[in-house]
Design a protein around this motif. Structure first.
Motif, PDB file in Angstrom:
ATOM      1  N   SER A  41      -7.808  -6.011  12.906  1.00  0.00           N
ATOM      2  CA  SER A  41      -7.152  -7.270  12.548  1.00  0.00           C
ATOM      3  C   SER A  41      -5.665  -7.075  12.337  1.00  0.00           C
ATOM      4  O   SER A  41      -5.195  -6.115  11.740  1.00  0.00           O
ATOM      5  CB  SER A  41      -7.811  -7.982  11.367  1.00  0.00           C
ATOM      6  OG  SER A  41      -8.081  -7.116  10.345  1.00  0.00           O
TER       7      SER A  41
ATOM      8  N   PHE B  74      -2.364  -6.616   2.053  1.00  0.00           N
ATOM      9  CA  PHE B  74      -2.534  -6.888   3.483  1.00  0.00           C
ATOM     10  C   PHE B  74      -3.204  -8.245   3.640  1.00  0.00           C
ATOM     11  O   PHE B  74      -4.213  -8.521   2.993  1.00  0.00           O
ATOM     12  CB  PHE B  74      -3.397  -5.812   4.143  1.00  0.00           C
ATOM     13  CG  PHE B  74      -3.739  -6.134   5.570  1.00  0.00           C
ATOM     14  CD1 PHE B  74      -2.741  -6.237   6.538  1.00  0.00           C
ATOM     15  CD2 PHE B  74      -5.053  -6.345   5.960  1.00  0.00           C
ATOM     16  CE1 PHE B  74      -3.051  -6.536   7.860  1.00  0.00           C
ATOM     17  CE2 PHE B  74      -5.373  -6.652   7.279  1.00  0.00           C
ATOM     18  CZ  PHE B  74      -4.369  -6.743   8.233  1.00  0.00           C
ATOM     19  N   THR B  75      -2.612  -9.087   4.491  1.00  0.00           N
ATOM     20  CA  THR B  75      -3.217 -10.396   4.729  1.00  0.00           C
ATOM     21  C   THR B  75      -3.138 -10.768   6.196  1.00  0.00           C
ATOM     22  O   THR B  75      -2.170 -10.437   6.879  1.00  0.00           O
ATOM     23  CB  THR B  75      -2.554 -11.501   3.887  1.00  0.00           C
ATOM     24  OG1 THR B  75      -3.184 -12.745   4.188  1.00  0.00           O
ATOM     25  CG2 THR B  75      -1.059 -11.623   4.189  1.00  0.00           C
ATOM     26  N   THR B  76      -4.174 -11.441   6.636  1.00  0.00           N
ATOM     27  CA  THR B  76      -4.150 -11.992   7.995  1.00  0.00           C
ATOM     28  C   THR B  76      -3.739 -13.464   7.936  1.00  0.00           C
ATOM     29  O   THR B  76      -3.634 -14.120   8.949  1.00  0.00           O
ATOM     30  CB  THR B  76      -5.550 -11.903   8.625  1.00  0.00           C
ATOM     31  OG1 THR B  76      -6.501 -12.399   7.681  1.00  0.00           O
ATOM     32  CG2 THR B  76      -5.903 -10.482   8.984  1.00  0.00           C
ATOM     33  N   ARG B  77      -3.525 -13.973   6.715  1.00  0.00           N
ATOM     34  CA  ARG B  77      -3.255 -15.404   6.537  1.00  0.00           C
ATOM     35  C   ARG B  77      -1.978 -15.639   5.739  1.00  0.00           C
ATOM     36  O   ARG B  77      -1.997 -16.259   4.671  1.00  0.00           O
ATOM     37  CB  ARG B  77      -4.445 -16.060   5.842  1.00  0.00           C
ATOM     38  CG  ARG B  77      -5.721 -16.125   6.686  1.00  0.00           C
ATOM     39  CD  ARG B  77      -5.582 -16.987   7.929  1.00  0.00           C
ATOM     40  NE  ARG B  77      -5.141 -18.340   7.628  1.00  0.00           N
ATOM     41  CZ  ARG B  77      -5.949 -19.334   7.287  1.00  0.00           C
ATOM     42  NH1 ARG B  77      -7.244 -19.143   7.226  1.00  0.00           N
ATOM     43  NH2 ARG B  77      -5.468 -20.543   7.006  1.00  0.00           N
TER      44      ARG B  77
ATOM     45  N   THR C  86      -0.947 -18.878   4.071  1.00  0.00           N
ATOM     46  CA  THR C  86      -1.446 -19.341   2.767  1.00  0.00           C
ATOM     47  C   THR C  86      -0.625 -18.768   1.603  1.00  0.00           C
ATOM     48  O   THR C  86      -1.030 -18.867   0.444  1.00  0.00           O
ATOM     49  CB  THR C  86      -2.918 -18.944   2.560  1.00  0.00           C
ATOM     50  OG1 THR C  86      -3.019 -17.510   2.509  1.00  0.00           O
ATOM     51  CG2 THR C  86      -3.807 -19.464   3.673  1.00  0.00           C
TER      52      THR C  86
ATOM     53  N   TYR D 182     -14.373  -6.201  -5.678  1.00  0.00           N
ATOM     54  CA  TYR D 182     -14.543  -6.863  -4.380  1.00  0.00           C
ATOM     55  C   TYR D 182     -13.421  -6.528  -3.416  1.00  0.00           C
ATOM     56  O   TYR D 182     -13.523  -6.784  -2.218  1.00  0.00           O
ATOM     57  CB  TYR D 182     -14.778  -8.375  -4.540  1.00  0.00           C
ATOM     58  CG  TYR D 182     -13.549  -9.285  -4.624  1.00  0.00           C
ATOM     59  CD1 TYR D 182     -12.949  -9.551  -5.858  1.00  0.00           C
ATOM     60  CD2 TYR D 182     -13.039  -9.909  -3.497  1.00  0.00           C
ATOM     61  CE1 TYR D 182     -11.860 -10.419  -5.944  1.00  0.00           C
ATOM     62  CE2 TYR D 182     -11.945 -10.777  -3.572  1.00  0.00           C
ATOM     63  CZ  TYR D 182     -11.358 -11.022  -4.801  1.00  0.00           C
ATOM     64  OH  TYR D 182     -10.290 -11.872  -4.888  1.00  0.00           O
ATOM     65  N   VAL D 183     -12.368  -5.963  -3.919  1.00  0.00           N
ATOM     66  CA  VAL D 183     -11.333  -5.456  -3.026  1.00  0.00           C
ATOM     67  C   VAL D 183     -11.636  -3.992  -2.735  1.00  0.00           C
ATOM     68  O   VAL D 183     -11.848  -3.188  -3.642  1.00  0.00           O
ATOM     69  CB  VAL D 183      -9.934  -5.614  -3.646  1.00  0.00           C
ATOM     70  CG1 VAL D 183      -8.872  -4.976  -2.770  1.00  0.00           C
ATOM     71  CG2 VAL D 183      -9.639  -7.092  -3.846  1.00  0.00           C
ATOM     72  N   LEU D 184     -11.704  -3.695  -1.440  1.00  0.00           N
ATOM     73  CA  LEU D 184     -12.114  -2.368  -1.030  1.00  0.00           C
ATOM     74  C   LEU D 184     -10.920  -1.435  -0.951  1.00  0.00           C
ATOM     75  O   LEU D 184      -9.879  -1.791  -0.391  1.00  0.00           O
ATOM     76  CB  LEU D 184     -12.784  -2.429   0.346  1.00  0.00           C
ATOM     77  CG  LEU D 184     -13.900  -3.460   0.481  1.00  0.00           C
ATOM     78  CD1 LEU D 184     -14.312  -3.611   1.931  1.00  0.00           C
ATOM     79  CD2 LEU D 184     -15.085  -3.038  -0.393  1.00  0.00           C
TER      80      LEU D 184
ATOM     81  N   TYR E 251      -9.853  -0.262   2.757  1.00  0.00           N
ATOM     82  CA  TYR E 251      -9.404  -1.184   3.793  1.00  0.00           C
ATOM     83  C   TYR E 251      -8.015  -1.726   3.486  1.00  0.00           C
ATOM     84  O   TYR E 251      -7.679  -1.966   2.316  1.00  0.00           O
ATOM     85  CB  TYR E 251     -10.398  -2.340   3.941  1.00  0.00           C
ATOM     86  CG  TYR E 251     -10.074  -3.210   5.127  1.00  0.00           C
ATOM     87  CD1 TYR E 251     -10.090  -2.664   6.407  1.00  0.00           C
ATOM     88  CD2 TYR E 251      -9.709  -4.535   4.975  1.00  0.00           C
ATOM     89  CE1 TYR E 251      -9.766  -3.430   7.506  1.00  0.00           C
ATOM     90  CE2 TYR E 251      -9.381  -5.316   6.070  1.00  0.00           C
ATOM     91  CZ  TYR E 251      -9.412  -4.754   7.339  1.00  0.00           C
ATOM     92  OH  TYR E 251      -9.085  -5.509   8.420  1.00  0.00           O
TER      93      TYR E 251
ATOM     94  N   GLY F   1      -5.679  -1.788   0.155  1.00  0.00           N
ATOM     95  CA  GLY F   1      -6.469  -1.692  -1.079  1.00  0.00           C
ATOM     96  C   GLY F   1      -6.020  -2.693  -2.125  1.00  0.00           C
ATOM     97  O   GLY F   1      -6.358  -2.560  -3.302  1.00  0.00           O
ATOM     98  N   ALA F   2      -5.250  -3.680  -1.688  1.00  0.00           N
ATOM     99  CA  ALA F   2      -4.796  -4.726  -2.614  1.00  0.00           C
ATOM    100  C   ALA F   2      -4.693  -6.031  -1.838  1.00  0.00           C
ATOM    101  O   ALA F   2      -4.382  -6.013  -0.645  1.00  0.00           O
ATOM    102  CB  ALA F   2      -3.430  -4.365  -3.199  1.00  0.00           C
TER     103      ALA F   2
ATOM    104  N   MET G 294      -3.693 -10.473  -1.904  1.00  0.00           N
ATOM    105  CA  MET G 294      -3.165 -11.639  -2.607  1.00  0.00           C
ATOM    106  C   MET G 294      -4.310 -12.642  -2.671  1.00  0.00           C
ATOM    107  O   MET G 294      -4.981 -12.899  -1.675  1.00  0.00           O
ATOM    108  CB  MET G 294      -1.941 -12.203  -1.876  1.00  0.00           C
ATOM    109  CG  MET G 294      -2.163 -12.656  -0.440  1.00  0.00           C
ATOM    110  SD  MET G 294      -0.620 -13.189   0.333  1.00  0.00           S
ATOM    111  CE  MET G 294      -1.209 -14.492   1.434  1.00  0.00           C
TER     112      MET G 294
ATOM    113  N   HIS H 256      -8.442 -21.071  -0.153  1.00  0.00           N
ATOM    114  CA  HIS H 256      -8.677 -20.869   1.279  1.00  0.00           C
ATOM    115  C   HIS H 256      -9.442 -19.603   1.614  1.00  0.00           C
ATOM    116  O   HIS H 256      -9.523 -19.229   2.780  1.00  0.00           O
ATOM    117  CB  HIS H 256      -7.335 -20.922   2.012  1.00  0.00           C
ATOM    118  CG  HIS H 256      -6.615 -22.213   1.765  1.00  0.00           C
ATOM    119  ND1 HIS H 256      -7.093 -23.413   2.219  1.00  0.00           N
ATOM    120  CD2 HIS H 256      -5.506 -22.488   1.022  1.00  0.00           C
ATOM    121  CE1 HIS H 256      -6.286 -24.392   1.811  1.00  0.00           C
ATOM    122  NE2 HIS H 256      -5.319 -23.850   1.066  1.00  0.00           N
TER     123      HIS H 256
ATOM    124  N   ARG I 260     -14.135 -15.589  -1.119  1.00  0.00           N
ATOM    125  CA  ARG I 260     -14.275 -14.524  -2.129  1.00  0.00           C
ATOM    126  C   ARG I 260     -13.280 -14.728  -3.267  1.00  0.00           C
ATOM    127  O   ARG I 260     -13.592 -14.579  -4.445  1.00  0.00           O
ATOM    128  CB  ARG I 260     -14.069 -13.153  -1.477  1.00  0.00           C
ATOM    129  CG  ARG I 260     -15.110 -12.810  -0.444  1.00  0.00           C
ATOM    130  CD  ARG I 260     -14.615 -11.756   0.524  1.00  0.00           C
ATOM    131  NE  ARG I 260     -13.381 -12.195   1.211  1.00  0.00           N
ATOM    132  CZ  ARG I 260     -12.693 -11.454   2.052  1.00  0.00           C
ATOM    133  NH1 ARG I 260     -13.062 -10.221   2.317  1.00  0.00           N
ATOM    134  NH2 ARG I 260     -11.593 -11.923   2.635  1.00  0.00           N
TER     135      ARG I 260
END
Ligand code: ANZ
Ligand code: ZN
Length: 812
Positions: free
Chosen positions: A225, A244-247, A250, A324-326, A329, A332-333, A335, A340, A343
């Motif tokens: 991703s 890390f965000t794919t969005r 938002t 719930y934050v892995l 991956y 490891g942190a 936002m 939206h 989880r």
């Protein structure tokens, strides 16, 4: 004469055994086809119904393609290293080396009792030193390329036993042996750098003719991703948190940040009164096994008392820690955007954190249900409450917000993969020794090629030690050796390879199984590769099938194999369920034993029934009545044959109906076999035999047509057909016959002629396959130049389709 399947099957298996060279692949030749089964682990329980399903499918293909003149490679072997054998060995207190060969003998006997036409001259066994020598050799190739490396991985450690533990050995944070509290430590493990191949493992899927579902599983497993890494400054400016965000669209909806418990900042970030509860939370979470953490549905988390600053708005954002934050991956942190992301939403709800909507669905229906309700909207849409970005669509906002963050040096683009390097060492006995020598001076030194294989010693106590060391460690004679480089005393690596190692390349060895100089000769590989058809269960989707692709690509880069991919076509057999429609299992008592079926109905019935149950790739329940039906069909064929031998002298007129049915069946059976639609091929043959019985009664069955039918049935039921063939006076083998060719002239009623009219006037006759739907006929005819010319300038008012023969366009 009765259909005595027991006698017949034994007789033909003996004949085949003595002439088994007929199934031997030639080294070269014109048309090759490599038909491969996923080779079995030879368990003490023997073959099960599921093995037989796949192997029958591949046997039908192999026999069919041989009859078509192909040079077929259809080998079988044994994947015999690994935990199942070792655990069984521990239970029986016997070294696997003594019983694995016995299991193999038994498996082989069973396979032969079903009439599978494997080329036994190509048999291989992953646990034989001549085989695993090359597994070790390939490991060393990877080692030399830096693709096999040792590195520390976090594991649970018991301070009182002074040992690392498997995750499974930690129960509620305590050592399963001595009940001491465990801690996390880092221990050295061998890894294979499969992640280097992530992109190629994804991209090359395009070239493969595999079920889409398996490709999708592999894509998700590699899990590429693309997104942004965004820095959030801590309020006191002492540090930054990278998320890390794919969005990034938002970004204005962020109401909290969450760190994984293992994140380096997690243990440092708590402030004031939150120190104590954060520490307690971390200790509790980190002592749980990964499985427990994954199983737990409970939402847990803790506020650290600390804040970060939003890079755009400058707002204070509370920092939390949650499992719930892995850790493994992204950064490891994360936002938290509860409006939206589901989880984040669940987390915010549980801890009463604010939820702020910043993306509106474009679709009005969703808008209606989403606007005032508390639901999460995870899709793309139109931004609101996002400063100058409000009104943008998500796609554009991702670009523009990302760009702005990059300009301000708050972010950078990044791509993450879910795939992790493959942990390749096992502290267990029953596997290939890793061919490395550990020297105090020189470090990890590869065993020299001339000293391969590093043989697995036969020992009596192979119980895992629990010390994190392999049981081989105790064998001082074996362990102590000399460093190949500096000749100083040194020790062997005592870890072994995981059970997936041997199956990473066995299909290569099959092309050249007794080569003593190379794992396989390149010219043979060039001839046979890729595997044309690979048949097996879908459960290997991301284990074996991914590992083997990776391994193959490494060899490809070394120019040791000629193709980028190992398996061109993959076919998954569906699971055979018990009569109760549940997965077969000993505890349910719904396991069907192949040996019993063979005893009561014969191997041909078993083969045919498993192919007839339903589509090859679907799950389907076993039904005893079903096998009775198949048995009757074979019995009918047999009785029919008896009568033909007596009547075949009659001069018989050509019977049109029979010829049409026969040719149709030839066409269908051939096509169905090539498309793995074995069940419909069988139904077609059943129809044909019914017709043949009728025609025999009318004295209209010619012997030669019945013989054609035998050839069609032969790949499915080789014993009974061979027997009948002989009874009909042939002293050749059916194996050697050509697969029948159909005569097009008899298939004419498979087509229909359509008369096209315009306003009742015949303008064109066109032929279509019989099953062509009306709509397709209509459009094809409308597009025909002749009809187009006639319709020019006119408008069709009505289309009338009459009697499946005439299509009439009414115009004005
Ligand atoms: C904010 C956000 C808002 C996200 C939104 C999603 C939706 P994939 O596609 O699987 O890569 N994420 C990132 N790192 C994570 C980790 N270590 N543990 C758990 N979740 C993590 O998913 C990427 C998204 O998963 C990221 O984008 C992040 O949540 C979350 F409306 O950031 B997102
Ligand atoms: Zn302990």
């Amino acid at each position: 004469m009765k259909y005595n399947f027991k006698q017949i099957e034994k007789k033909w298996q003996k004949i085949w055994e003595s002439k088994s060279l007929d199934w031997k692949a030639k080294d070269f030749g014109k048309n090759k086809i490599y038909i491969l089964d996923m080779f079995p682990y030879p368990s003490g329980d023997g073959l099960h119904i599921g093995h037989i399903e796949g192997y029958t499918g591949s046997d039908i293909l192999s026999r069919y393609f041989r009859m078509r003149g192909y040079n077929v490679l259809h080998p079988m072997g044994w994947d015999a290293f690994g935990l199942p054998a070792e655990n069984y060995a521990l239970k029986m207190k016997k070294n696997p080396m003594t019983f694995v060969p016995k299991n193999i003998e038994n498996f082989k006997k069973q396979l032969k009792s079903i009439g599978f036409s494997f080329d036994w001259t190509h048999e291989i066994n992953t646990t034989e030193p001549e085989y695993y020598k090359w597994t070790q050799w390939m490991f060393l190739k990877m080692f030399n390329l830096g693709l096999a490396y040792e590195s520390e991985a976090p594991i649970n450690f018991c301070p009182s036993c002074k040992t690392g533990l498997a995750r499974e050995e930690v129960i509620n944070g305590r050592c399963d042996r001595c009940k001491s509290e465990t801690e996390i430590r880092y221990l050295k493990q061998w890894h294979l750098k499969i992640t280097k191949y992530s992109d190629r493992l994804l991209d090359d899927l395009k070239e493969l003719n595999w079920p889409e579902s398996i490709k999708e599983l592999q894509r998700n497993w590699v899990g590429k991703s693309a997104g942004y890494e965004i820095d959030f400054q801590l309020e006191d400016k002492s540090n930054k948190i990278k998320v890390f965000t794919t969005r990034v669209d938002t970004l204005y909806g962020v109401t909290f940040l969450v760190l994984a418990p293992e994140h380096p900042l997690s243990s440092k970030i708590a402030r004031g009164d939150y120190y104590y509860i954060t520490d307690k939370y971390l200790r509790n979470i980190l002592s749980k096994s990964e499985r427990d953490r994954m199983m737990s549905r409970e939402i847990t988390g803790v506020f650290t008392g600390n804040y970060a600053i939003h890079p755009m708005t400058g707002r204070r954002i509370p920092i939390w820690i949650s499992e719930y934050v892995l850790h493994q991956y992204g950064t490891g942190a994360i936002m938290g955007v509860p409006a939206h992301d589901k989880r984040d939403y669940d987390f915010a709800t549980k801890f009463h954190l604010p939820i702020e909507k910043v993306v509106q669905p474009e679709n009005t229906f969703e808008k209606f249900s989403g606007e005032n309700s508390v639901s999460v909207y995870e899709g793309f849409g139109k931004l609101k409450d996002s400063d100058e970005f409000s009104g943008l669509l998500s796609e554009d906002a991702i670009e523009q917000i990302g760009q702005k963050l990059i300009e301000k040096k708050f972010a950078q683009k990044n791509v993450y993969y879910k795939l992790r390097d493959w942990i390749f060492s096992r502290q267990r006995y029953w596997g290939e020794p890793i061919p490395i020598i550990k020297c105090q001076k020189c470090g990890n030194v590869p065993v020299q090629e001339k000293d391969l294989p590093v043989k697995l010693p036969k020992i009596t106590n192979f119980r895992p030690t629990g010390t994190g060391e392999s049981p081989l460690k105790k064998l001082k004679n074996w362990v102590n050796t000399k460093c190949p480089k500096c000749k100083c005393p040194a020790e062997r690596e005592t870890n072994t390879m995981p059970q997936w190692a041997g199956s990473c390349w066995y299909y290569l060895r099959f092309t050249d199984p007794s080569n003593k100089k190379e794992f396989a000769n390149l010219s043979k590989l060039k001839y046979w590769l890729p595997v044309d058809v690979y048949i097996g269960g879908a459960e290997h989707a991301v284990l074996h099938l991914l590992y083997a692709r990776f391994w193959h690509k490494v060899l490809y880069d070394l120019k040791l194999v000629p193709t980028k991919e190992p398996f061109f076509k993959l076919v998954n057999q569906g699971m055979i369920l018990g009569e109760d429609n549940e997965k077969m299992s000993k505890s349910r008592g719904n396991v069907v034993s192949p040996d019993n079926i063979i005893k009561n109905f014969g191997a041909d019935s078993l083969r045919m029934y498993e192919m007839f149950m339903g589509p090859f790739d679907s799950a389907k329940p076993w039904m005893t009545d079903g096998i009775k039906g198949i048995y009757r069909f074979l019995n009918n064929a047999f009785t029919l044959a008896n009568k033909i031998t007596r009547t075949h002298k009659h001069q018989i007129e050509e019977d049109k109906e029979l010829l049409v049915a026969l040719n149709k069946t030839i066409k269908k059976v051939g096509e169905d076999i090539e498309n793995y639609k074995f069940n419909t091929a069988i139904s077609q043959m059943m129809e044909l035999i019914d017709l043949m019985r009728k025609k025999l009664g009318e004295k209209k069955l010619d012997k030669k047509h019945f013989e054609t039918f035998l050839k069609l049935l032969f790949p499915f039921a080789p014993h009974i057909t061979s027997e009948i063939w002989e009874q009909l006076g042939h002293n050749t083998l059916l194996d050697k016959e050509n697969f029948p060719e159909y005569n097009k002239k008899y298939l004419i009623n498979e087509e229909k002629i359509i008369i096209a009219q315009i306003n009742g006037k015949r303008r064109l006759d066109l032929t279509f396959p019989a099953e062509t739907p009306f709509e397709e006929i209509k459009t094809t005819i409308q597009k025909h130049p002749k009809i187009k010319a006639h319709l020019k300038g006119k408008r069709i008012k009505k289309t009338i389709f009459a009697g499946d023969k005439i299509i009439n366009f009414v115009t004005n």
